[in-house]
Design a protein around this motif. Sequence first.
Motif, PDB file in Angstrom:
ATOM      1  N   SER A  31       0.858  -1.186   0.000  1.00  0.00           N
ATOM      2  CA  SER A  31       0.000   0.000   0.000  1.00  0.00           C
ATOM      3  C   SER A  31       0.890   1.230   0.000  1.00  0.00           C
ATOM      4  CB  SER A  31      -0.893   0.013   1.242  1.00  0.00           C
ATOM      5  OG  SER A  31      -0.097   0.182   2.411  1.00  0.00           O
ATOM      6  N   ALA A  32       0.294   2.403  -0.262  1.00  0.00           N
ATOM      7  CA  ALA A  32       1.072   3.634  -0.254  1.00  0.00           C
ATOM      8  C   ALA A  32       1.671   3.879   1.123  1.00  0.00           C
ATOM      9  CB  ALA A  32       0.181   4.810  -0.673  1.00  0.00           C
ATOM     10  N   GLN A  33       0.923   3.542   2.173  1.00  0.00           N
ATOM     11  CA  GLN A  33       1.418   3.748   3.539  1.00  0.00           C
ATOM     12  C   GLN A  33       2.617   2.852   3.821  1.00  0.00           C
ATOM     13  OE1 GLN A  33       0.545   5.967   5.980  1.00  0.00           O
ATOM     14  NE2 GLN A  33       2.306   5.100   7.049  1.00  0.00           N
ATOM     15  N   ASP A  34       2.547   1.566   3.376  1.00  0.00           N
ATOM     16  CA  ASP A  34       3.660   0.648   3.597  1.00  0.00           C
ATOM     17  C   ASP A  34       4.903   1.116   2.842  1.00  0.00           C
ATOM     18  OD1 ASP A  34       2.108  -0.962   5.206  1.00  0.00           O
ATOM     19  OD2 ASP A  34       1.469  -2.268   3.559  1.00  0.00           O
ATOM     20  N   ALA A  35       4.723   1.502   1.586  1.00  0.00           N
ATOM     21  CA  ALA A  35       5.866   1.976   0.798  1.00  0.00           C
ATOM     22  C   ALA A  35       6.475   3.221   1.432  1.00  0.00           C
ATOM     23  CB  ALA A  35       5.420   2.262  -0.636  1.00  0.00           C
TER      24      ALA A  35
END
Length: 221
Positions: A31-35
Amino acid sequence: MSKGRDGAGAGGGAAAAVLLRYLREQNRPYSAQDAFSNLQREHGLGKAAVVKALEQLAQQGRVREKAYGKQKVYFADQEQLPAASDAELRGLDAQIAALCGQVQALQQSCRQMEAELKDLSSSMTTPEMAKEIKELKRDCESYTEKLERMKSATNHVTPEEKEKVCSERKLYCREWRRRKRMATELLDAILEGYPKSKKQFFEEVGIETDEEHNVVLPAAV
């Protein structure tokens, strides 16, 4: 605006390049948050820059995007990745087999450690054992002292006296049993013509039973 806020430190194109390389190297969805969480410290990417770069890469067809409810995940386009040769596939298969063996060994080790942990959890701790030993020693000392007092006592019962007491007890129990049977037979005969209950008769006459006083006739030996 700050560098961590808008991603200017890496630049829009640089952010997209970093993310594309990362997704291809890891080859798994993020996800964008993980990246953002994984890359912000090393590359100084801001959250907004990561989101914008991933959306642009997806629009350009360089990565794939999938929505799960309100969340989106991004992963490398498998068709754009280089195809592995037969030798590379055999090498990967060998690695997978080796890793599977390691996993099985670790699982077996975990089961053994869980069994040991269960045994240890149910065992006494060292302080508990020390306390138990101390209490047992105190009990032993008490019993030893009591035994010595009994050995040194002068009022021991001789075998003859013991035999006499046991004989008298048997005689009294036998007489008790005989008299109780006679009384029971007599009372049963009276109650056959008595108009009231057995309990009322006992109350009127004033008879008390062994059961009322929790007295049990010893078994015949």
